[in-house]
Design a protein around this motif. Structure first.
Motif, PDB file in Angstrom:
ATOM      1  N   ASP A 178       0.577  -0.969  -0.360  1.00 22.79           N
ATOM      2  CA  ASP A 178      -0.016  -0.063  -0.100  1.00 22.79           C
ATOM      3  C   ASP A 178       0.496   1.384  -0.373  1.00 22.79           C
ATOM      4  OD1 ASP A 178      -2.121  -1.283   0.202  1.00 22.79           O
ATOM      5  OD2 ASP A 178      -2.454  -0.698   2.041  1.00 22.79           O
ATOM      6  N   ASP A 210       0.603   4.168   1.776  1.00 27.67           N
ATOM      7  CA  ASP A 210      -0.131   4.655   2.522  1.00 27.67           C
ATOM      8  C   ASP A 210       1.181   4.500   3.644  1.00 27.67           C
ATOM      9  OD1 ASP A 210      -1.088   2.920   3.155  1.00 27.67           O
ATOM     10  OD2 ASP A 210      -2.834   3.505   3.636  1.00 27.67           O
ATOM     11  N   GLN A 212       0.798   1.744   4.979  1.00 24.64           N
ATOM     12  CA  GLN A 212       0.787   0.712   7.080  1.00 24.64           C
ATOM     13  C   GLN A 212       1.115  -0.555   6.845  1.00 24.64           C
ATOM     14  OE1 GLN A 212      -3.989   1.258   6.379  1.00 24.64           O
ATOM     15  NE2 GLN A 212      -3.613   1.388   8.329  1.00 24.64           N
ATOM     16  N   ARG A 238       0.246  -4.126  12.033  1.00 22.52           N
ATOM     17  CA  ARG A 238      -0.710  -2.300  11.203  1.00 22.52           C
ATOM     18  C   ARG A 238      -0.274  -1.480  11.529  1.00 22.52           C
ATOM     19  NH1 ARG A 238      -2.981  -2.735   6.183  1.00 22.52           N
ATOM     20  NH2 ARG A 238      -4.376  -1.260   5.834  1.00 22.52           N
ATOM     21  N   ARG A 292      -2.486   4.872   9.535  1.00 25.13           N
ATOM     22  CA  ARG A 292      -2.257   5.807   8.172  1.00 25.13           C
ATOM     23  C   ARG A 292      -0.879   6.918   8.256  1.00 25.13           C
ATOM     24  NH1 ARG A 292      -4.089   6.844   3.384  1.00 25.13           N
ATOM     25  NH2 ARG A 292      -4.766   5.151   2.464  1.00 25.13           N
TER      26      ARG A 292
HETATM   27 MG    MG Z   1      -4.256   2.219   4.359  1.00 24.00          MG
END
Ligand code: MG
Ligand code: UDP
Length: 315
Positions: free
Chosen positions: A95, A97, A99, A198, A201
């Protein structure tokens, strides 16, 4: 000889995150021995300055290649576009972002070099996602896996490494509605799982609203299981059986006790209850017929407007 690896990154309105992404990812990649990188950024029809910033990056660093889609096709289509343009011996989907932790990439490469064909990142701690998202995600996975023969590992997102043979296999799947988590599970291959936490963001906000996630879940279920339409045969049969028994009961009762008008309530219940079951089952059929309709149109999954740098040939 160093191996060429493609990093596939879908971008949708991530303008503020582009530079941070590049600054974070480049040192991580540079530190992995015996590798060369191609960073494929898919601009999924962003309406902010994402594309402009990505192009600027590709002018500074020659590892960057930008695939500009003609409009927003959604993350699944953007990933497909990335897989189709990637030339590496392995690809990693991540991703934009941040993350998905880039620090996991060296471990993924190690696992791949030790013979894994798929290396999955599994989120051990999803506290950065909202409670509602975690709950609905876990419902989705258990429902999906109880209905479908193809099991999707829970807490595994799109963050993963795939060997060239897996990418080639994915490209053989002709369906237009690409529920990637299901397709990844369907192709199989030798898989290793790595755990990670995780992160939240860094910039911007999530692109998946509650309704988008609901549609996504429905698409996942109907892509990989026909139980939702088949089950209505059984429900109907059982309902008919009950109706028959009840009819018999009324006949016997009338014979024994004579006709005692009441029965309005049960009649009303039966009509409304079975009426709604019919509507639900028609909806189920509609869901599948809708997918047949979409598949028969044979439209491409995405359209590319341009690939930057323009003078570099795609092979
Ligand atoms: Mg995300
Ligand atoms: N994304 C995309 N197209 C879309 C929506 C999202 O390419 O239509 C990208 C987005 O830019 C990000 C990734 O998919 O890189 C994951 O999106 P997001 O962070 O919004 O999802 P979440 O992490 O909340 O599940």
């Amino acid at each position: 000889m160093p191996s060429l690896i493609s990093l596939i990154v879908p971008f949708y309105n991530e303008g503020d995150g582009v530079d941070l992404f590049a600054q974070t990812i480049m040192p991580v990649l540079a530190a992995i021995p015996e590798t060369e990188w191609e960073i494929l950024c898919i601009d999924d029809g962003s309406r902010d300055d994402t594309l402009k910033r990505l192009i600027a990056l590709s002018e500074q660093h020659n590892q960057f290649r930008i695939v500009e889609l003609s409009r927003n096709f959604g993350k699944e289509a953007a990933m497909t576009a990335g897989l189709d343009t990637a030339t590496g011996a392995a690809v990693i989907v991540i991703d934009a972002d941040l993350q998905d932790p880039p620090e996991l990439i060296p471990d993924m490469i190690d696992a791949w070099r030790n013979g894994a064909e798929v290396v999955l990142g599994r989120r051990v701690d999803r506290s950065s996602d909202s409670a509602a998202k975690r709950l609905t995600a876990s419902w989705f996975y258990s429902l999906h896996n109880s209905l479908s023969k193809i099991k999707i590992p829970s807490n595994v997102g799109d963050f993963r490494l795939m060997d060239r043979c897996v990418v080639d296999a994915l490209q053989q799947l002709p369906e237009r509605q690409r529920f990637m988590k299901g397709l990844y599970a369907w192709v199989g291959f030798r898989t290793v799982t790595l755990d990670y936490v995780r992160a939240a963001r860094h910039v911007g906000e999530t692109k998946f609203s509650g309704l988008a996630l609901w549609n996504f879940a429905l698409e996942g279920l109907t892509s990989f299981s026909t139980l939702p339409i088949r089950i209505w045969t059984y429900v109907g049969t059982i309902g008919a059986l009950f109706a028959l028994l009840y009819g018999l009961f009324i006949v016997v009762r009338t014979l024994l006790l004579g006709n005692s008008v009441p029965g309005y309530a049960s009649l009303f219940f039966a009509v409304t209850f079975f009426g709604s079951i019919q509507i639900i089952s028609i909806g189920m059929l509609g869901e599948y017929i809708g997918r047949i309709y979409v598949e028969t149109k044979q439209r491409p999954v995405y359209l590319i407007r341009k690939i930057y740098p323009i003078n570099k040939n795609i092979s």
